[in-house]
Design a protein around this motif. Structure first.
Motif, PDB file in Angstrom:
ATOM      1  N   UNK A 120       0.839  -1.205   0.000  1.00 56.39           N
ATOM      2  CA  UNK A 120       0.000   0.000   0.000  1.00 56.39           C
ATOM      3  C   UNK A 120       0.872   1.252   0.000  1.00 56.39           C
ATOM      4  N   UNK A 121       1.903   1.233   0.831  1.00 60.79           N
ATOM      5  CA  UNK A 121       2.777   2.408   0.926  1.00 60.79           C
ATOM      6  C   UNK A 121       3.497   2.675  -0.399  1.00 60.79           C
ATOM      7  N   UNK A 122       3.991   1.630  -1.031  1.00 60.04           N
ATOM      8  CA  UNK A 122       4.695   1.806  -2.305  1.00 60.04           C
ATOM      9  C   UNK A 122       3.755   2.281  -3.402  1.00 60.04           C
ATOM     10  N   UNK A 123       2.540   1.746  -3.412  1.00 58.35           N
ATOM     11  CA  UNK A 123       1.582   2.171  -4.426  1.00 58.35           C
ATOM     12  C   UNK A 123       1.175   3.626  -4.221  1.00 58.35           C
ATOM     13  N   UNK A 124       0.945   4.017  -2.972  1.00 58.43           N
ATOM     14  CA  UNK A 124       0.580   5.404  -2.692  1.00 58.43           C
ATOM     15  C   UNK A 124       1.713   6.352  -3.060  1.00 58.43           C
ATOM     16  N   UNK A 125       2.950   5.956  -2.767  1.00 56.88           N
ATOM     17  CA  UNK A 125       4.105   6.788  -3.139  1.00 56.88           C
ATOM     18  C   UNK A 125       4.182   6.935  -4.659  1.00 56.88           C
ATOM     19  N   UNK A 126       3.942   5.846  -5.354  1.00 58.59           N
ATOM     20  CA  UNK A 126       4.016   5.874  -6.823  1.00 58.59           C
ATOM     21  C   UNK A 126       2.898   6.736  -7.404  1.00 58.59           C
ATOM     22  N   UNK A 127       1.728   6.651  -6.781  1.00 60.25           N
ATOM     23  CA  UNK A 127       0.539   7.397  -7.227  1.00 60.25           C
ATOM     24  C   UNK A 127       0.671   8.890  -6.911  1.00 60.25           C
ATOM     25  N   UNK A 128       1.301   9.168  -5.775  1.00 62.54           N
ATOM     26  CA  UNK A 128       1.357  10.547  -5.302  1.00 62.54           C
ATOM     27  C   UNK A 128       0.059  10.966  -4.640  1.00 62.54           C
ATOM     28  N   UNK A 129      -0.784   9.996  -4.334  1.00 64.69           N
ATOM     29  CA  UNK A 129      -2.075  10.233  -3.690  1.00 64.69           C
ATOM     30  C   UNK A 129      -2.374   9.040  -2.789  1.00 64.69           C
ATOM     31  N   UNK A 130      -3.228   9.234  -1.793  1.00 65.38           N
ATOM     32  CA  UNK A 130      -3.534   8.120  -0.893  1.00 65.38           C
ATOM     33  C   UNK A 130      -4.490   7.118  -1.542  1.00 65.38           C
ATOM     34  N   UNK A 131      -4.479   5.913  -1.009  1.00 62.69           N
ATOM     35  CA  UNK A 131      -5.383   4.862  -1.456  1.00 62.69           C
ATOM     36  C   UNK A 131      -6.470   4.622  -0.417  1.00 62.69           C
ATOM     37  N   UNK A 132      -7.493   3.913  -0.827  1.00 62.45           N
ATOM     38  CA  UNK A 132      -8.473   3.364   0.112  1.00 62.45           C
ATOM     39  C   UNK A 132      -8.104   1.906   0.335  1.00 62.45           C
TER      40      UNK A 132
END
Length: 307
Positions: free
Chosen positions: A126-138
């Motif tokens: 989750x942390x890596x995906x959010x960092x890559x996205x530049x936005x938070x996830x649900x």
């Protein structure tokens, strides 16, 4: 369509609908029928549209993800909020996140993996995906041991998670140590959403203090589901309980035969939108007796009035 930062007020603004995704006879995305479904929801007071499991995004190809994003951007009302989902595996989610970075969606939900996952690994992913996205996830939790409360707290604190969809089924939703632990870790109920439809809503909103809930059956009777949310916000648990009873026959069928497959047929049989064929690895329900049960329950729920 909402593109700004996700705040707690956004989560509680309306019931968070989790609709199916209509397809044409050839299996392609059906814009016209999707628009009918979204319009039906909006007419019943729903402004948030979360496309996830009920839309069978688990089985969506990466090639179709772009056209899917185009579709939900197109059909969502100007004052509405569309939330796509990614995953469930980390590799697929990574590729989808790269595509989402070019779009205005303020968040996306990570579908929960059913295998090859550990709590620490999920938190790292989750942390890596959010960092890559530049936005938070649900985040989406539907099984014990999927995500540790301490990791959830850190993800909230670091801005990697905007909200948690909590969907662990209990025989008594009022007794849920895991939800209590998640709330204690988060320090607030504002960003934790009840994620199992109308059945546990009294316990989750009335007992645990959650502020909103997701629903698939809202697609049949958005006016009733919206009334439940308003009653709970107003502290009228008796009214909310009476309204919830109308959903239980259809929810019982979803529990008995498949939440995704029954909802897919219910929307069609209630003549709200033609949902068409389910894409593999799922298949439409074909048994005439089961379809008759679904039609009766869906039409009865659709036609229920109150007030």
């Amino acid at each position: 369509m909402k593109t700004d930062v996700v705040e707690p007020i956004d989560l509680a603004r309306s019931v968070i609908s989790v609709p199916p995704l209509p397809r044409g006879a050839d299996g392609t995305l059906d814009r016209e029928e999707t628009q009918k479904l979204v319009d039906h929801l909006a007419a019943g007071g729903v402004s948030t549209f979360l496309f996830g499991g009920n839309a069978n995004l688990y089985n969506m190809s990466f090639r179709e993800f772009g056209p899917f994003l185009d579709l939900i951007e197109d059909v969502t009302p100007e004052d509405g909020w569309a939330i796509p989902s990614v995953g469930a595996d980390f590799g697929k989610a990574t590729d989808q996140i790269d595509m989402l970075r070019e779009r205005g969606f303020p968040t996306a939900m990570l579908l929960p993996a059913s295998s090859a996952a550990t709590p620490a690994g999920v938190a790292t992913g989750i942390r890596r995906l959010a960092d890559r996205y530049g936005r938070p996830l649900i985040a989406y939790v539907r099984a014990d041991g999927y995500l540790a409360p301490r990791d959830l707290a850190a993800l909230f604190d670091d801005g990697a998670v905007a909200a948690l969809k909590y969907a662990i089924v209990r025989s008594d939703p009022a007794e849920d140590p895991a939800l209590t632990a998640m709330l204690d870790a988060a320090g607030s109920a504002e960003r934790i959403v009840s994620g199992i439809g109308e059945r546990p809503v009294i316990a989750h909103l009335g007992g645990f203090g959650l502020k909103s809930f997701t629903s698939g059956s809202v697609c049949i009777a958005p006016h009733l589901s919206t009334a439940i949310l308003h009653a709970m916000k107003g502290g009228d648990i008796n009214a909310a309980s009476l309204l919830r009873e109308h959903f239980l026959p259809l929810e019982d069928l979803r529990d008995a035969y498949s939440p995704i497959r029954v909802l897919h047929e219910a929307v069609r049989l209630a003549r709200i939108a033609d949902t068409g064929p389910l894409s593999p690895f799922l298949a439409n329900i074909e048994d005439p007796g089961t379809l008759d049960e679904i039609e009766r329950a869906a039409c009865r729920l659709r036609d229920t009035t109150f007030g």
